[in-house]
Design an enzyme around this catalytic site. Structure first.
Site, mmCIF file in Angstrom:
data_model
loop_
_atom_site.group_PDB
_atom_site.id
_atom_site.type_symbol
_atom_site.label_atom_id
_atom_site.label_comp_id
_atom_site.label_asym_id
_atom_site.label_seq_id
_atom_site.Cartn_x
_atom_site.Cartn_y
_atom_site.Cartn_z
ATOM 1 N N ARG A 102 0.810 -1.214 0.000
ATOM 2 C CA ARG A 102 0.000 0.000 0.000
ATOM 3 C C ARG A 102 0.848 1.272 0.000
ATOM 4 O O ARG A 102 0.312 2.373 -0.022
ATOM 5 C CB ARG A 102 -0.939 -0.005 1.204
ATOM 6 N N LYS A 161 -12.114 -4.137 24.120
ATOM 7 C CA LYS A 161 -12.372 -5.456 23.544
ATOM 8 C C LYS A 161 -11.401 -6.466 24.153
ATOM 9 O O LYS A 161 -10.191 -6.227 24.192
ATOM 10 C CB LYS A 161 -12.217 -5.413 22.024
ATOM 11 N N ALA A 216 -16.065 -8.124 26.390
ATOM 12 C CA ALA A 216 -15.699 -6.706 26.318
ATOM 13 C C ALA A 216 -16.194 -5.991 27.568
ATOM 14 O O ALA A 216 -17.179 -6.402 28.199
ATOM 15 C CB ALA A 216 -16.300 -6.053 25.075
ATOM 16 N N GLY A 246 -11.444 -9.185 11.089
ATOM 17 C CA GLY A 246 -12.638 -8.343 11.001
ATOM 18 C C GLY A 246 -13.547 -8.397 12.206
ATOM 19 O O GLY A 246 -14.554 -7.678 12.257
ATOM 20 N N ASP A 285 -13.876 -4.983 13.996
ATOM 21 C CA ASP A 285 -14.701 -4.044 13.239
ATOM 22 C C ASP A 285 -16.176 -4.404 13.352
ATOM 23 O O ASP A 285 -17.036 -3.516 13.439
ATOM 24 C CB ASP A 285 -14.283 -4.043 11.766
#
Length: 315
Positions: A102, A224, A230, A253, A256
């Site tokens: 990237r 988290k 959590a 993921g 998220d």
């Protein structure tokens, strides 16, 4: 618009085994912010993602994937830079490794000019992650500009630390993120990341850092804990949710997904306990299916994990 977010979304090429041995790769669109955007859109919220993509087939793929999920786009197609690519290697059943390509990408060229109009249009929540400011000096400037502008305009600022050790050092991350935390109403971090928002690093516990952030004006400090669930620290005390028990297939993921669930209930006016429960539920969907966001639920699917026995079929 319920939520505005921005950052770099890349093409993720996933392996089912060691990359060095070759084999088949599958193509996905992946980015911390767009993962959250898709999770919220699937639950019926209006979400806009702002960013840059290359004027190339990879950018076409990402744009089509996000539009198909109902995410509104404020996207600039950059003819001089390519869309970023990452390889995600499933090295063992319990370990995946990311390899980024990237540097010099379209997403790393994100600037405050890309955000001025989306911020003017407004949203209830601006969601930020610590991935974007690690990409370039321009992206860091845009990150700070967005946080300051949104807070000044009365938007709820959400900040997920999302530390990426392959992109920058903890010292650089702390220098960039800790000053921005004072603009956030909601801070989300794993228990080993929260210290990056502290003005007194290495001097206290998770609870102590949470208290420090609450003293700066943060309303929710959400920590988290992976398979342990959590915690959320607020002025009213501490709340906890256990993780939903599922068979883990792919943990990429999951954080998220948790964030999307938490923000979804925040938008709906639910209390902290309800926010944590939906966050844990979406995290369970994420880890029990393959892909960054592909297995996340629609609103009418939220009860699936509770209504069926393990291995059951919804007939």
């Amino acid at each position: 618009m319920d939520v505005l977010t921005f950052g770099e979304t890349m093409v993720s090429l996933r392996s089912t085994g060691p990359l060095a041995q070759g084999g088949t790769l599958t193509m996905h669109a992946a980015g911390a912010e767009s993962n959250v955007a898709v999770g919220l859109a699937r639950l019926g919220h209006s979400v806009r993602w702002a960013g840059r993509l290359g004027r190339d087939p990879h950018g076409d793929f990402v744009e089509r994937a996000l539009r198909a999920e109902g995410v509104d786009l404020a996207v600039r197609r950059d003819g001089g830079r390519p869309t970023g690519v990452m390889f995600l290697e499933r090295r063992t059943a319990d370990l995946s490794r990311a390899y980024y390509y990237r540097s010099g990408s379209a997403g790393s060229g994100l600037s405050r000019a890309d955000l001025e109009r989306p911020l003017e249009d407004g949203a209830g929540i601006l969601h930020l992650t610590g991935v974007t400011p690690a990409l370039s000096a321009e992206a860091l400037d845009a990150f700070v500009f967005a946080a300051e502008t949104a807070a000044a305009r009365g938007m709820v600022v959400s900040l997920d630390v999302n530390y990426r050790g392959k992109l920058w050092s903890r010292e650089d991350a702390r220098a960039a993120l800790a000053p921005v935390a004072r603009h956030a109403a909601v801070v989300i971090a794993s228990d080993d990341e929260l210290d990056l928002l502290s003005g007194r690093p290495g001097t206290g516990s998770v609870a102590g850092t949470a208290a420090e952030l609450l003293g700066l004006g943060v309303r929710d400090v959400v920590v988290k804990l992976g398979a342990r669930g959590a915690d959320a620290y607020t002025a009213d005390g501490t709340s906890h949710v256990d993780a939903v028990a599922v068979e883990a297939v792919d943990t990429v993921g999951a954080g998220d997904a948790f964030t999307a669930g938490y923000l979804s209930v925040l938008l709906e006016g639910g209390d902290v306990a309800a926010r944590l429960r939906r966050g844990a539920l979406l995290g369970a969907f994420a880890v029990s299916t393959a892909g960054d966001w592909e297995g996340l639920p629609r609103r009418d699917e939220l009860g699936l994990l509770e209504s069926l026995d393990a291995g059951g079929t919804d007939r």
